[in-house]
Design a protein around this motif. Structure first.
Motif, short mmCIF file in Angstrom:
data_model
loop_
_atom_site.label_atom_id
_atom_site.label_comp_id
_atom_site.label_asym_id
_atom_site.label_seq_id
_atom_site.Cartn_x
_atom_site.Cartn_y
_atom_site.Cartn_z
N LEU A 356 0.82 -1.21 0.00
CA LEU A 356 0.00 0.00 0.00
C LEU A 356 0.85 1.26 0.00
N GLU A 435 -7.17 -0.78 3.07
CA GLU A 435 -7.03 -0.29 1.69
C GLU A 435 -8.22 0.60 1.31
N GLU A 436 -9.44 0.15 1.60
CA GLU A 436 -10.63 0.92 1.24
C GLU A 436 -10.74 2.20 2.07
N LEU A 438 -8.27 3.97 3.40
CA LEU A 438 -7.30 4.94 2.89
C LEU A 438 -7.79 5.59 1.60
N SER A 439 -8.37 4.78 0.73
CA SER A 439 -8.88 5.31 -0.53
C SER A 439 -10.00 6.31 -0.30
N GLU A 440 -10.86 6.00 0.68
CA GLU A 440 -11.96 6.91 1.00
C GLU A 440 -11.43 8.22 1.58
N CYS A 441 -10.25 8.15 2.21
CA CYS A 441 -9.62 9.36 2.75
C CYS A 441 -8.87 10.14 1.67
N GLY A 442 -8.90 9.66 0.43
CA GLY A 442 -8.25 10.35 -0.67
C GLY A 442 -6.84 9.91 -0.96
N TYR A 443 -6.38 8.86 -0.27
CA TYR A 443 -5.00 8.40 -0.46
C TYR A 443 -4.91 7.49 -1.66
N GLN A 444 -3.88 7.71 -2.46
CA GLN A 444 -3.53 6.82 -3.55
C GLN A 444 -2.06 6.56 -3.51
N LYS A 445 -1.68 5.28 -3.67
CA LYS A 445 -0.27 4.92 -3.64
C LYS A 445 0.46 5.63 -4.78
#
Length: 446
Positions: A356, A435-436, A438-445
Motif C-alpha cells: 500500500l 485499503e478501502e 485509505l482510498s476513501e480518505c483520498g489516499y492513492q499509492k
C-alpha cells in the motif's frame, strides 16, 4: 457468650477462616506456621474440570459469538469461543478442590509456555492488569536506593522506569528514537560504569511495535554484570514471540492475560527464576507493597501448583478457568508452532502494508514485532479520519500513543485466534478495510 476482650492474632484468625472455608482440606496462608505439606490426599482432587473443555486446535467453521466489530488492537484481542465459555463457569470456592486442581494445572502449563523446567523458577498468576507485573518487580526485586537500568523503546519502557522510581529505585534509562531500540555497545558501556541490581527491557513495546532482542542481550548482561537480574516486560510478546526462559537465562518475565495468551483481561502473569526468588529472600528491607508482596504470594503460588488450597487474596475462578482453557490450547498446538504461525501472519500483513506504500514505525525488519504492526499514516491522512472508516467496515484498529509521534501512526494487532483460525478471515478483512479506508480518505499509492 460475650466476645473475648483480647485480640486474636493473625495465625489464629486465619486458622478459623481455614476451617470455615475448607473443612476437608487445610487452608494454607502466608502466615501459616506449618503448611501441612504431607497430610492432604491430593489424589482425591479432580484431575480435570467437571465441564468439558474444547482443546482441539482445529479451526471451527463459525464462531458462536454475537456479531461484533473485529477487534484488532494490540490487546485485548479477539477470543476463542471455548475460552469465553470457560468464563461462564458456575460460581465456586476459590479454595475448593475443583478450582485448586485447575489453578495448579494452570501454573504448571505456564512453565511450558515460558519454556522452563527449572524447579526453582516460580510462576505467578495474580488478579490485576499487566502493569501489576511492574509493581511485583519494583516492590520485591530491588530496594530503595539500589540502581536499575531501563531499556526503553516507547511508552511502556518509560512507564516501567516511572514505576521503579515510585518504589525508590535509582533509575538510569537508555531510550531509543521511535521505531528503534538501544544497541548492545551502549548497553555494555552503561553496565560497565555502575553495578545495577536489575535491568529491564520491553520485549515488544505496544506503543511502537518494536521487538527487542533478548538472547544476545542476556548473554551480554551475564558476561559484563553477572549479578544483575534480567527482567523482561513481555505483556505484548508472551505467546506470540519466542521466549526461552531457561536457555536465555532470564530472571523475570511479566505479562498479562488479554494479549497473545488469548484470555480476557484481569490477570497479571509472570515467571521468576530461582535467582530472582533468592534476590527477594535476601532483601535487607521489607517488600514495599502489600498486595504485590512476594512474601505473601510466593507460598500461595507454590501451594496452588502443588494442588493444595491456599489463601492470601481472592483470585477470580472464572478468569483462571479461562486461562486454563487458553493454555491447554497453546500446549496442545505447541509453542514453537504458535510462534511460527504468528510470524507467518505478520509477514503477510507487513507485505500488504508495504504494497500500500506505507511504512512501519519500526523500519528495521529485525526490530519488527510479530503480534502487531505500527503503521505510519500518509501525510494527507489523519488517524481521527481513518479509524472511523475502518470501524464502519467492522474493523477496530488503535491510534498512536507514543507522545513524539502519536498523531502520525496507527496500530494493527494480530495475535491469537485472529491469526490462528484462518476461517475467521480477520487478517484479510483488516487488510481490505485498510485499503478501502485509505482510498476513501483520498489516499492513492504513489
Amino acid at each position: 457468650m460475650p466476645r473475648s476482650s483480647g485480640p486474636v492474632d493473625s495465625p489464629a484468625r486465619l486458622s478459623l477462616i481455614s476451617r470455615h472455608l475448607a473443612p476437608d482440606y487445610p487452608l494454607n496462608t502466608p502466615y501459616t506456621v506449618e503448611r501441612h505439606p504431607d497430610n492432604i490426599d491430593t489424589s482425591l482432587l479432580p484431575k480435570t474440570q467437571t465441564r468439558a473443555l474444547t482443546t482441539d486446535t482445529t479451526p471451527a467453521n463459525m464462531s458462536t459469538q454475537p456479531e461484533h466489530p473485529t477487534l484488532l488492537i494490540p490487546g485485548p484481542i479477539e477470543f476463542d469461543d471455548a475460552v469465553l465459555n470457560s468464563m461462564s463457569h458456575y460460581s465456586e470456592s476459590h479454595v475448593g478442590p475443583g478450582f485448586v486442581a485447575v489453578f495448579g494445572e494452570t501454573l504448571s502449563m505456564l512453565r511450558k509456555l515460558f519454556q522452563t523446567t527449572d524447579p526453582s523458577a516460580q510462576p505467578f498468576v495474580l488478579s490485576g492488569s499487566g502493569t501489576l507485573g511492574w509493581d511485583l518487580v519494583a516492590a520485591n526485586l530491588i530496594e530503595p536506593g539500589e540502581d536499575a537500568l531501563v531499556l526503553s523503546t516507547g511508552y511502556f519502557g518509560d512507564g516501567f522506569a516511572d514505576c521503579l522510581k515510585v518504589y525508590g529505585a535509582n533509575v538510569t534509562q537508555i531510550s531509543a528514537e521511535p521505531g528503534s531500540r538501544p544497541q548492545l555497545p551502549e548497553i555494555e558501556k552503561a553496565l560497565s560504569e555502575k553495578k545495577y541490581k536489575l535491568l529491564t527491557v520491553t520485549h515488544v513495546d505496544t506503543s511502537t511495535g518494536v521487538l527487542s532482542e533478548l538472547k544476545n542481550l542476556s548473554e551480554l548482561v551475564h558476561r559484563v554484570s553477572p549479578d544483575t537480574l534480567v527482567i523482561v516486560d513481555g505483556v505484548c510478546s508472551v505467546a506470540c514471540e519466542e521466549i526461552d526462559f531457561d536457555a536465555w537465562k532470564l530472571d523475570g518475565v511479566v505479562t498479562a492475560s488479554q494479549k497473545a495468551i488469548g484470555c480476557p483481561a484481569g490477570l497479571s502473569i509472570s515467571m521468576f527464576s530461582g535467582r530472582a526468588i533468592q534476590a527477594f529472600q535476601n532483601r535487607q528491607t521489607p517488600p514495599t507493597s502489600y498486595f504485590a508482596s512476594m512474601k505473601n504470594w510466593l507460598p500461595i503460588m507454590q501451594n496452588y501448583e502443588a494442588k493444595k488450597p491456599s489463601y492470601f487474596a481472592t483470585p477470580s475462578p472464572q478468569l483462571v478457568r479461562a486461562l486454563h482453557t487458553a493454555l491447554t490450547q497453546i500446549v496442545a498446538q505447541g509453542v514453537k508452532e504458535r510462534f511460527a504461525a504468528h510470524k507467518a501472519a505478520s509477514d503477510k500483513i507487513k507485505a500488504a502494508v508495504a504494497a500500500l506504500g506505507l511504512k512501519q514505525v519500526a523500519a528495521n525488519p529485525d526490530d519488527q514485532a510479530h503480534g502487531m504492526t505500527a503503521i505510519y499514516l500518509p501525510e494527507t491522512v489523519k488517524g481521527a479520519e481513518l479509524l472511523p472508516k475502518l470501524a464502519s467496515r467492522g474493523v477496530v484498529f488503535a491510534g498512536g500513543i507514543h507522545k513524539a509521534i502519536a498523531a502520525k501512526y496507527i496500530r494493527f494487532g494480530h495475535m491469537g485466534v485472529s491469526v490462528l483460525d484462518p476461517s475467521r478471515g480477520h487478517v484479510e478483512k483488516a487488510i481490505k478495510a485498510l485499503e478501502e479506508g485509505l482510498s476513501e480518505c483520498g489516499y492513492q499509492k504513489a
